[in-house]
Motif scaffolding. Structure first.
Motif, PDB file in Angstrom:
ATOM      1  N   ASN A  66      58.107  16.340 -23.206  1.00 38.54           N
ATOM      2  CA  ASN A  66      58.689  17.533 -23.210  1.00 38.54           C
ATOM      3  C   ASN A  66      60.237  16.878 -24.048  1.00 38.54           C
ATOM      4  O   ASN A  66      60.992  18.558 -24.467  1.00 38.54           O
ATOM      5  CB  ASN A  66      58.647  18.003 -21.335  1.00 38.54           C
ATOM      6  CG  ASN A  66      58.081  18.457 -20.775  1.00 38.54           C
ATOM      7  OD1 ASN A  66      56.882  18.506 -21.198  1.00 38.54           O
ATOM      8  ND2 ASN A  66      57.943  17.881 -19.331  1.00 38.54           N
ATOM      9  N   ALA A  67      60.919  16.111 -23.286  1.00 35.33           N
ATOM     10  CA  ALA A  67      62.606  16.279 -24.015  1.00 35.33           C
ATOM     11  C   ALA A  67      62.210  16.109 -26.006  1.00 35.33           C
ATOM     12  O   ALA A  67      62.743  16.697 -26.631  1.00 35.33           O
ATOM     13  CB  ALA A  67      62.943  14.625 -23.443  1.00 35.33           C
ATOM     14  N   ALA A  68      60.755  16.013 -26.338  1.00 33.28           N
ATOM     15  CA  ALA A  68      60.425  15.426 -27.155  1.00 33.28           C
ATOM     16  C   ALA A  68      61.040  16.836 -27.895  1.00 33.28           C
ATOM     17  O   ALA A  68      61.566  17.080 -29.231  1.00 33.28           O
ATOM     18  CB  ALA A  68      59.243  14.886 -28.122  1.00 33.28           C
ATOM     19  N   SER A  69      59.457  18.060 -27.638  1.00 33.11           N
ATOM     20  CA  SER A  69      59.235  19.300 -27.676  1.00 33.11           C
ATOM     21  C   SER A  69      60.849  20.243 -28.056  1.00 33.11           C
ATOM     22  O   SER A  69      60.925  21.196 -28.316  1.00 33.11           O
ATOM     23  CB  SER A  69      58.201  19.297 -27.206  1.00 33.11           C
ATOM     24  OG  SER A  69      58.474  19.596 -25.647  1.00 33.11           O
ATOM     25  N   ILE A  70      61.504  19.981 -26.796  1.00 30.42           N
ATOM     26  CA  ILE A  70      63.411  20.785 -27.001  1.00 30.42           C
ATOM     27  C   ILE A  70      63.785  20.068 -27.723  1.00 30.42           C
ATOM     28  O   ILE A  70      64.117  21.152 -28.277  1.00 30.42           O
ATOM     29  CB  ILE A  70      63.924  20.052 -24.846  1.00 30.42           C
ATOM     30  CG1 ILE A  70      62.841  20.887 -24.629  1.00 30.42           C
ATOM     31  CG2 ILE A  70      64.672  20.821 -25.014  1.00 30.42           C
ATOM     32  CD1 ILE A  70      63.371  20.513 -22.597  1.00 30.42           C
ATOM     33  N   LYS A  71      63.966  19.065 -28.214  1.00 30.93           N
ATOM     34  CA  LYS A  71      64.937  18.457 -29.122  1.00 30.93           C
ATOM     35  C   LYS A  71      64.226  19.177 -30.555  1.00 30.93           C
ATOM     36  O   LYS A  71      65.052  19.583 -31.516  1.00 30.93           O
ATOM     37  CB  LYS A  71      64.502  16.699 -29.427  1.00 30.93           C
ATOM     38  CG  LYS A  71      66.070  15.950 -28.066  1.00 30.93           C
ATOM     39  CD  LYS A  71      65.384  14.658 -28.850  1.00 30.93           C
ATOM     40  CE  LYS A  71      66.046  13.905 -27.572  1.00 30.93           C
ATOM     41  NZ  LYS A  71      66.681  12.555 -27.338  1.00 30.93           N
ATOM     42  N   ALA A  72      62.902  18.755 -30.506  1.00 29.43           N
ATOM     43  CA  ALA A  72      62.257  19.378 -31.864  1.00 29.43           C
ATOM     44  C   ALA A  72      62.807  21.282 -31.936  1.00 29.43           C
ATOM     45  O   ALA A  72      62.778  21.378 -32.880  1.00 29.43           O
ATOM     46  CB  ALA A  72      61.078  19.861 -32.133  1.00 29.43           C
ATOM     47  N   ALA A  73      62.725  21.820 -30.773  1.00 31.44           N
ATOM     48  CA  ALA A  73      62.986  23.130 -30.948  1.00 31.44           C
ATOM     49  C   ALA A  73      64.621  23.744 -31.329  1.00 31.44           C
ATOM     50  O   ALA A  73      64.694  24.130 -32.255  1.00 31.44           O
ATOM     51  CB  ALA A  73      62.606  23.989 -29.486  1.00 31.44           C
ATOM     52  N   ALA A  74      65.252  22.566 -30.635  1.00 30.26           N
ATOM     53  CA  ALA A  74      66.774  22.616 -30.998  1.00 30.26           C
ATOM     54  C   ALA A  74      67.432  22.307 -32.754  1.00 30.26           C
ATOM     55  O   ALA A  74      67.650  22.616 -32.954  1.00 30.26           O
ATOM     56  CB  ALA A  74      67.615  21.876 -30.111  1.00 30.26           C
ATOM     57  N   ARG A  75      66.092  21.166 -32.910  1.00 33.54           N
ATOM     58  CA  ARG A  75      66.624  21.151 -34.537  1.00 33.54           C
ATOM     59  C   ARG A  75      66.342  22.046 -34.979  1.00 33.54           C
ATOM     60  O   ARG A  75      66.753  22.474 -35.830  1.00 33.54           O
ATOM     61  CB  ARG A  75      65.634  20.306 -34.856  1.00 33.54           C
ATOM     62  CG  ARG A  75      65.379  19.356 -35.909  1.00 33.54           C
ATOM     63  CD  ARG A  75      65.091  17.680 -36.492  1.00 33.54           C
ATOM     64  NE  ARG A  75      65.637  16.712 -35.184  1.00 33.54           N
ATOM     65  CZ  ARG A  75      64.552  16.341 -34.714  1.00 33.54           C
ATOM     66  NH1 ARG A  75      63.364  16.858 -34.402  1.00 33.54           N
ATOM     67  NH2 ARG A  75      64.950  15.375 -33.440  1.00 33.54           N
ATOM     68  N   PHE A  97      55.316  12.320 -19.045  1.00 30.79           N
ATOM     69  CA  PHE A  97      55.613  13.985 -19.652  1.00 30.79           C
ATOM     70  C   PHE A  97      57.092  14.224 -19.718  1.00 30.79           C
ATOM     71  O   PHE A  97      56.969  14.739 -20.654  1.00 30.79           O
ATOM     72  CB  PHE A  97      55.276  14.416 -18.500  1.00 30.79           C
ATOM     73  CG  PHE A  97      53.731  14.690 -18.192  1.00 30.79           C
ATOM     74  CD1 PHE A  97      52.400  14.891 -19.738  1.00 30.79           C
ATOM     75  CD2 PHE A  97      52.832  13.448 -17.264  1.00 30.79           C
ATOM     76  CE1 PHE A  97      51.368  14.726 -19.318  1.00 30.79           C
ATOM     77  CE2 PHE A  97      51.563  13.128 -17.677  1.00 30.79           C
ATOM     78  CZ  PHE A  97      51.021  13.745 -18.340  1.00 30.79           C
ATOM     79  N   ARG A  98      58.249  13.914 -19.323  1.00 32.79           N
ATOM     80  CA  ARG A  98      59.453  13.864 -19.666  1.00 32.79           C
ATOM     81  C   ARG A  98      60.120  13.518 -20.909  1.00 32.79           C
ATOM     82  O   ARG A  98      60.668  14.703 -21.749  1.00 32.79           O
ATOM     83  CB  ARG A  98      60.081  13.325 -18.293  1.00 32.79           C
ATOM     84  CG  ARG A  98      60.505  13.638 -17.042  1.00 32.79           C
ATOM     85  CD  ARG A  98      61.271  13.160 -16.069  1.00 32.79           C
ATOM     86  NE  ARG A  98      60.741  13.509 -14.825  1.00 32.79           N
ATOM     87  CZ  ARG A  98      61.038  12.925 -13.448  1.00 32.79           C
ATOM     88  NH1 ARG A  98      60.969  11.177 -13.561  1.00 32.79           N
ATOM     89  NH2 ARG A  98      60.645  13.080 -12.229  1.00 32.79           N
ATOM     90  N   GLU A  99      59.565  12.075 -20.920  1.00 34.72           N
ATOM     91  CA  GLU A  99      59.460  11.770 -22.876  1.00 34.72           C
ATOM     92  C   GLU A  99      59.080  12.985 -23.669  1.00 34.72           C
ATOM     93  O   GLU A  99      59.489  13.730 -24.781  1.00 34.72           O
ATOM     94  CB  GLU A  99      59.029  10.845 -22.419  1.00 34.72           C
ATOM     95  CG  GLU A  99      60.256   9.426 -22.107  1.00 34.72           C
ATOM     96  CD  GLU A  99      59.250   8.273 -22.511  1.00 34.72           C
ATOM     97  OE1 GLU A  99      59.047   7.985 -23.782  1.00 34.72           O
ATOM     98  OE2 GLU A  99      60.241   7.140 -22.226  1.00 34.72           O
TER      99      GLU A  99
END
Length: 110
Positions: free
Chosen positions: A82-91, A78-80
């Motif tokens: 969550n990190a992927a969705s945070i990176k997508a939002a930042a992008r 789940f951490r990976e």
């Protein structure tokens, strides 16, 4: 070993200083000698526990493997996710022109 149960979370994430390894060995060895229960979580693979990089880790891992029954919990990380969705939002923020981004409300404090 005063506690009935000791839980060590995320073994292998600690600093690999001589002091840290000696403290970890001391704690685990104390549980080992008192024959008290121990639960250890780790992201290390069983093969890494069975073939440690050096003697300091071998002393710790041998005692854990002798007293603990390894259980593999496989599944989604789940951490990976969550990190992927945070990176997508930042992008999205970076690539969206400033003019089309929602602007924060300005409060009038007069």
């Amino acid at each position: 070993g005063d506690y009935d149960l000791l839980i060590i979370d995320d073994l292998g994430a600690e600093r690999n200083t001589e002091y840290a390894l000696e403290q970890m060995f001391s704690i685990i060895d104390s549980r080992y000698r008192c024959n008290k229960p121990l639960i250890v979580t780790t992201n290390l693979k069983l093969d890494e526990l069975k073939h440690p990089p050096d003697l300091a880790h071998a002393r710790i891992y041998d005692r854990i493997l002798e007293r603990c029954a390894p259980i593999l919990f496989a599944g989604k990380n789940f951490r990976e996710d969550n990190a992927a969705s945070i990176k997508a939002a930042a992008r999205q923020i970076i690539t969206t022109p400033a003019a089309s981004r929602p602007q924060p409300r300005k409060e009038n404090y007069e």
